[in-house]
Design a protein around this motif. Structure first.
Motif, PDB file in Angstrom:
ATOM      1  N   ARG A  16       0.845  -1.195   0.000  1.00  0.00           N
ATOM      2  CA  ARG A  16       0.000   0.000   0.000  1.00  0.00           C
ATOM      3  C   ARG A  16       0.880   1.244   0.000  1.00  0.00           C
ATOM      4  N   VAL A  17       0.436   2.239  -0.748  1.00  0.00           N
ATOM      5  CA  VAL A  17       1.134   3.518  -0.837  1.00  0.00           C
ATOM      6  C   VAL A  17       0.095   4.630  -0.818  1.00  0.00           C
ATOM      7  N   GLN A  18       0.420   5.704  -0.122  1.00  0.00           N
ATOM      8  CA  GLN A  18      -0.389   6.915  -0.183  1.00  0.00           C
ATOM      9  C   GLN A  18       0.462   8.012  -0.808  1.00  0.00           C
ATOM     10  N   ASN A  19      -0.154   8.741  -1.715  1.00  0.00           N
ATOM     11  CA  ASN A  19       0.520   9.863  -2.365  1.00  0.00           C
ATOM     12  C   ASN A  19      -0.417  11.058  -2.332  1.00  0.00           C
ATOM     13  N   ARG A  20       0.059  12.143  -1.742  1.00  0.00           N
ATOM     14  CA  ARG A  20      -0.713  13.380  -1.725  1.00  0.00           C
ATOM     15  C   ARG A  20       0.001  14.362  -2.634  1.00  0.00           C
ATOM     16  N   ARG A  21      -0.713  14.773  -3.687  1.00  0.00           N
ATOM     17  CA  ARG A  21      -0.138  15.777  -4.584  1.00  0.00           C
ATOM     18  C   ARG A  21      -1.136  16.889  -4.814  1.00  0.00           C
ATOM     19  N   ASP A  22      -0.637  18.084  -4.626  1.00  0.00           N
ATOM     20  CA  ASP A  22      -1.477  19.286  -4.719  1.00  0.00           C
ATOM     21  C   ASP A  22      -2.755  19.153  -3.897  1.00  0.00           C
ATOM     22  N   GLY A  23      -2.625  18.576  -2.694  1.00  0.00           N
ATOM     23  CA  GLY A  23      -3.737  18.482  -1.765  1.00  0.00           C
ATOM     24  C   GLY A  23      -4.691  17.320  -2.006  1.00  0.00           C
ATOM     25  N   VAL A  24      -4.468  16.514  -3.044  1.00  0.00           N
ATOM     26  CA  VAL A  24      -5.337  15.379  -3.346  1.00  0.00           C
ATOM     27  C   VAL A  24      -4.634  14.093  -2.909  1.00  0.00           C
ATOM     28  N   LEU A  25      -5.345  13.288  -2.107  1.00  0.00           N
ATOM     29  CA  LEU A  25      -4.776  12.043  -1.598  1.00  0.00           C
ATOM     30  C   LEU A  25      -5.146  10.885  -2.517  1.00  0.00           C
ATOM     31  N   ARG A  26      -4.120  10.136  -2.933  1.00  0.00           N
ATOM     32  CA  ARG A  26      -4.320   8.878  -3.666  1.00  0.00           C
ATOM     33  C   ARG A  26      -3.855   7.761  -2.751  1.00  0.00           C
ATOM     34  N   ASP A  27      -4.698   6.799  -2.495  1.00  0.00           N
ATOM     35  CA  ASP A  27      -4.380   5.646  -1.655  1.00  0.00           C
ATOM     36  C   ASP A  27      -4.531   4.419  -2.552  1.00  0.00           C
ATOM     37  N   PHE A  28      -3.446   3.693  -2.797  1.00  0.00           N
ATOM     38  CA  PHE A  28      -3.509   2.614  -3.769  1.00  0.00           C
ATOM     39  C   PHE A  28      -2.540   1.494  -3.412  1.00  0.00           C
ATOM     40  N   THR A  29      -2.731   0.361  -4.060  1.00  0.00           N
ATOM     41  CA  THR A  29      -1.811  -0.759  -3.936  1.00  0.00           C
ATOM     42  C   THR A  29      -0.850  -0.693  -5.104  1.00  0.00           C
ATOM     43  N   PHE A  30       0.439  -0.737  -4.787  1.00  0.00           N
ATOM     44  CA  PHE A  30       1.497  -0.619  -5.784  1.00  0.00           C
ATOM     45  C   PHE A  30       2.020  -2.023  -6.077  1.00  0.00           C
TER      46      PHE A  30
END
Length: 164
Positions: A16-30
């Motif tokens: 699992r990885v979380q990436n926040r870019r420009d205030g938007v959170l993406r939570d996904f399985t890598f």
């Protein structure tokens, strides 16, 4: 055009990885051989929930477009790469591994190997961009196809010293 970071996941186990870019959170399985594309220079944070093995390649979209046009005979729109936030491509990840290995090798052939593998990496990157745009129905008029394979043949150089 801002540069683009391409993260190539080489880890055998999904995590699992979380990436926040420009205030938007993406939570996904890598998963292995997945690729995340993110514009360079934007505010971005990463949280990894497992051990990772990632190669990060920073691409200049203008150079990728010029290479695609000159070497592969296609015209890419810079938006085509930006519009691919995450996709899977084992060939592109393998080209990234060989490119990394060529950088780490310190012998007489490493420069030649790096140059050759850079071309393979860029060709695979352009191929992935076109293939994903085609699948998503966003190809538009920019594709001059058919897309050539990465056979190692390139157009003959032109110019006064080559026209004999």
């Amino acid at each position: 055009m801002p540069n683009t970071n391409v993260l190539l996941n080489l880890c055998d186990t999904s995590h699992r990885v979380q990436n926040r870019r420009d205030g938007v959170l993406r939570d996904f399985t890598f998963d292995k051989n997945e690729i995340v594309v993110t514009p360079a220079g934007i505010r971005s944070g990463w949280r990894w929930f497992g051990t990772s093995d990632v190669i990060v390649v920073t691409l200049d979209p203008g150079q990728v477009q010029a290479f695609a046009h000159r070497e592969l005979g296609i015209i890419l729109d810079h938006q085509q790469l930006v519009d691919l936030p995450q996709f899977s491509d084992a060939d592109l990840c393998n080209a990234g591994i060989i490119l990394r290995d060529a950088l780490e090798t310190d012998d007489l052939t490493s420069g030649v190997m790096f140059e050759a593998m850079s071309r393979v990496f860029w060709s695979n990157c352009c191929n992935a961009t076109v293939s994903n745009a085609r699948r998503a129905g966003r190809l538009g008029p920019l594709y001059l196809g058919p897309f050539p394979t990465c056979s190692g043949t390139y157009p003959r150089p032109s110019g006064p010293h080559h026209n004999r």
